[in-house]
Design a protein around this motif. Structure first.
Motif, PDB file in Angstrom:
ATOM      1  N   SER A  18       6.170   8.869  -1.869  1.00  0.00           N
ATOM      2  CA  SER A  18       7.374   8.179  -1.415  1.00  0.00           C
ATOM      3  C   SER A  18       7.245   6.683  -1.645  1.00  0.00           C
ATOM      4  O   SER A  18       6.143   6.134  -1.658  1.00  0.00           O
ATOM      5  CB  SER A  18       7.593   8.452   0.086  1.00  0.00           C
ATOM      6  OG  SER A  18       8.697   7.724   0.583  1.00  0.00           O
ATOM      7  N   LYS A  19       8.378   6.032  -1.779  1.00  0.00           N
ATOM      8  CA  LYS A  19       8.405   4.573  -1.893  1.00  0.00           C
ATOM      9  C   LYS A  19       8.482   3.913  -0.523  1.00  0.00           C
ATOM     10  O   LYS A  19       8.434   2.681  -0.413  1.00  0.00           O
ATOM     11  CB  LYS A  19       9.597   4.134  -2.741  1.00  0.00           C
ATOM     12  CG  LYS A  19       9.508   4.580  -4.194  1.00  0.00           C
ATOM     13  CD  LYS A  19      10.714   4.096  -4.987  1.00  0.00           C
ATOM     14  CE  LYS A  19      10.616   4.528  -6.443  1.00  0.00           C
ATOM     15  NZ  LYS A  19      11.802   4.087  -7.229  1.00  0.00           N
ATOM     16  N   THR A  20       8.641   4.713   0.519  1.00  0.00           N
ATOM     17  CA  THR A  20       8.791   4.191   1.872  1.00  0.00           C
ATOM     18  C   THR A  20       7.979   5.029   2.855  1.00  0.00           C
ATOM     19  O   THR A  20       7.572   6.156   2.545  1.00  0.00           O
ATOM     20  CB  THR A  20      10.266   4.202   2.304  1.00  0.00           C
ATOM     21  OG1 THR A  20      10.779   5.540   2.169  1.00  0.00           O
ATOM     22  CG2 THR A  20      11.108   3.244   1.469  1.00  0.00           C
ATOM     23  N   VAL A  21       7.765   4.496   4.036  1.00  0.00           N
ATOM     24  CA  VAL A  21       7.174   5.232   5.141  1.00  0.00           C
ATOM     25  C   VAL A  21       8.220   5.285   6.264  1.00  0.00           C
ATOM     26  O   VAL A  21       9.145   4.475   6.271  1.00  0.00           O
ATOM     27  CB  VAL A  21       5.866   4.559   5.620  1.00  0.00           C
ATOM     28  CG1 VAL A  21       4.763   4.776   4.609  1.00  0.00           C
ATOM     29  CG2 VAL A  21       6.041   3.066   5.896  1.00  0.00           C
ATOM     30  N   PRO A  22       8.113   6.262   7.175  1.00  0.00           N
ATOM     31  CA  PRO A  22       6.956   7.078   7.480  1.00  0.00           C
ATOM     32  C   PRO A  22       6.760   8.252   6.522  1.00  0.00           C
ATOM     33  O   PRO A  22       7.700   8.809   5.975  1.00  0.00           O
ATOM     34  CB  PRO A  22       7.262   7.603   8.882  1.00  0.00           C
ATOM     35  CG  PRO A  22       8.758   7.705   8.910  1.00  0.00           C
ATOM     36  CD  PRO A  22       9.226   6.514   8.134  1.00  0.00           C
TER      37      PRO A  22
ATOM     38  N   GLU B 255       0.804  -1.212   0.000  1.00  0.00           N
ATOM     39  CA  GLU B 255       0.000   0.000   0.000  1.00  0.00           C
ATOM     40  C   GLU B 255       0.843   1.271   0.000  1.00  0.00           C
ATOM     41  O   GLU B 255       0.344   2.358  -0.288  1.00  0.00           O
ATOM     42  CB  GLU B 255      -0.939   0.006   1.212  1.00  0.00           C
ATOM     43  CG  GLU B 255      -1.949  -1.124   1.205  1.00  0.00           C
ATOM     44  CD  GLU B 255      -2.712  -1.258   2.515  1.00  0.00           C
ATOM     45  OE1 GLU B 255      -3.811  -1.853   2.485  1.00  0.00           O
ATOM     46  OE2 GLU B 255      -2.210  -0.787   3.555  1.00  0.00           O
ATOM     47  N   VAL B 256       2.121   1.128   0.308  1.00  0.00           N
ATOM     48  CA  VAL B 256       2.988   2.304   0.436  1.00  0.00           C
ATOM     49  C   VAL B 256       3.042   3.137  -0.842  1.00  0.00           C
ATOM     50  O   VAL B 256       2.981   4.377  -0.775  1.00  0.00           O
ATOM     51  CB  VAL B 256       4.402   1.890   0.895  1.00  0.00           C
ATOM     52  CG1 VAL B 256       5.357   3.083   0.841  1.00  0.00           C
ATOM     53  CG2 VAL B 256       4.357   1.313   2.308  1.00  0.00           C
ATOM     54  N   PRO B 257       3.151   2.535  -2.030  1.00  0.00           N
ATOM     55  CA  PRO B 257       3.250   3.364  -3.243  1.00  0.00           C
ATOM     56  C   PRO B 257       2.055   4.285  -3.479  1.00  0.00           C
ATOM     57  O   PRO B 257       2.170   5.261  -4.235  1.00  0.00           O
ATOM     58  CB  PRO B 257       3.376   2.323  -4.363  1.00  0.00           C
ATOM     59  CG  PRO B 257       3.986   1.135  -3.700  1.00  0.00           C
ATOM     60  CD  PRO B 257       3.367   1.101  -2.338  1.00  0.00           C
ATOM     61  N   ALA B 258       0.914   4.012  -2.852  1.00  0.00           N
ATOM     62  CA  ALA B 258      -0.272   4.847  -3.051  1.00  0.00           C
ATOM     63  C   ALA B 258      -0.419   5.931  -1.983  1.00  0.00           C
ATOM     64  O   ALA B 258      -1.304   6.777  -2.079  1.00  0.00           O
ATOM     65  CB  ALA B 258      -1.528   3.976  -3.062  1.00  0.00           C
ATOM     66  N   VAL B 259       0.449   5.929  -0.981  1.00  0.00           N
ATOM     67  CA  VAL B 259       0.329   6.900   0.110  1.00  0.00           C
ATOM     68  C   VAL B 259       0.497   8.322  -0.416  1.00  0.00           C
ATOM     69  O   VAL B 259       1.465   8.633  -1.109  1.00  0.00           O
ATOM     70  CB  VAL B 259       1.387   6.607   1.200  1.00  0.00           C
ATOM     71  CG1 VAL B 259       1.529   7.790   2.150  1.00  0.00           C
ATOM     72  CG2 VAL B 259       1.017   5.347   1.974  1.00  0.00           C
ATOM     73  N   GLU B 260      -0.472   9.176  -0.098  1.00  0.00           N
ATOM     74  CA  GLU B 260      -0.442  10.593  -0.485  1.00  0.00           C
ATOM     75  C   GLU B 260      -0.079  10.769  -1.958  1.00  0.00           C
ATOM     76  O   GLU B 260       0.761  11.593  -2.327  1.00  0.00           O
ATOM     77  CB  GLU B 260       0.540  11.362   0.407  1.00  0.00           C
ATOM     78  CG  GLU B 260       0.111  11.472   1.855  1.00  0.00           C
ATOM     79  CD  GLU B 260      -1.137  12.341   2.050  1.00  0.00           C
ATOM     80  OE1 GLU B 260      -1.448  13.151   1.138  1.00  0.00           O
ATOM     81  OE2 GLU B 260      -1.795  12.209   3.100  1.00  0.00           O
ATOM     82  N   GLY B 261      -0.733   9.969  -2.793  1.00  0.00           N
ATOM     83  CA  GLY B 261      -0.549  10.109  -4.223  1.00  0.00           C
ATOM     84  C   GLY B 261       0.794   9.626  -4.739  1.00  0.00           C
ATOM     85  O   GLY B 261       1.217  10.020  -5.829  1.00  0.00           O
ATOM     86  N   GLY B 262       1.468   8.780  -3.960  1.00  0.00           N
ATOM     87  CA  GLY B 262       2.747   8.235  -4.408  1.00  0.00           C
ATOM     88  C   GLY B 262       3.934   9.124  -4.101  1.00  0.00           C
ATOM     89  O   GLY B 262       4.938   9.101  -4.818  1.00  0.00           O
TER      90      GLY B 262
END
Length: 251
Positions: free
Chosen positions: A74-78, A65-72
């Motif tokens: 970042s490739k990583t979190v946080p 799911e990370v690639p979709a965070v905030e429109g992509g």
């Protein structure tokens, strides 16, 4: 898990709700159980937000799911969203919080503290993370959902050039050297309760994130009970109303 890049997408000011900041969103890496976040980098950010006394809501986020965070972004979190501002990378998040909320408890104690934290971060990444990651590799895999397991195994086996099980097989051999590598931290903590001195700073949260990562994912015993680092870890678990202790150790 590789180190996050330090970048941010910014707007001029944090969005405010009356006189108080709006609740910050923190995208937090989890496995099959959304109540057991484990990323060391997300824990750094979470402890920094708590240190600043900010209301935040963790958004459980799985690997795929990370690639979709905030429109992509970042490739990583946080990744955090604070009003109209989106910030990527645990260290960049801490710097942002220090600048955006200067009236709240400091994460660095000044420019020297920022420089010290940079050193501590590199030490943690180069000394703590490699062994911890290898020791817990199979257990991390086993705590993921089925789709994430496939991704995790494929990407990590490509990285290591071996199966996950082959990587983990060396952890007993490497344990003594890993414990020896903690001597500078152990020695320092015999003289002061936190890396930051009498109270914690972001440097503590950097190292704590690595230990919490192992604590949440693996039952493998990394520390002897009489190690001052173990006592420091207990103090960190009690910080901010026991925020980190609320996630039980792996069993």
């Amino acid at each position: 898990m590789r180190r996050q890049r330090e970048s941010e997408q910014v707007n001029p000011l944090p969005c405010l709700e009356g006189d108080r900041p709006m609740t910050v969103l923190l995208y937090d890496l989890v496995g099959a159980d959304p109540e057991r976040p484990f990323s060391p980098h997300c824990w750094k950010a979470k402890m920094a937000l708590a240190h600043k006394g900010l209301d935040f809501r963790a958004v459980p986020t799985r690997f795929l799911e990370v690639p979709a965070v905030e429109g992509g972004v970042s490739k990583t979190v946080p990744v955090i969203r604070d009003g109209e501002r989106v910030v990527v990378d645990s260290f960049a998040i801490a710097l942002y919080l220090e600048e955006a909320y200067p009236e709240r408890p400091t994460l660095f104690g000044g420019e020297g503290g920022k420089a010290m934290a940079r050193f501590v971060e590199r030490w943690s990444q180069l000394t703590l993370h490699p062994y911890k990651g290898e020791a817990a590799l199979v257990e991390i895999h086993d705590r993921l959902g089925s789709a994430d397991r496939e991704y995790f195994r494929r990407s990590r086996e490509l990285r290591y050039g071996r199966t996950l099980e082959e990587v983990r097989a060396g952890r007993d051999t490497g344990l003594a050297a890993y414990r020896k590598s903690l001597d500078p931290l152990r020695s320092m903590l015999t003289n002061q309760p936190f890396i930051g001195g009498r109270s914690p700073l972001f440097a503590d949260y950097i190292v704590f994130g690595a230990f919490q990562w192992a604590r949440v994912t693996s039952t493998y015993r990394l520390l002897a009970d009489d190690n001052p680092v173990a006592a420091w870890l207990e103090r960190c678990l009690d910080l901010h109303g026991g925020l980190a202790r609320k996630v039980a150790a792996a069993a």
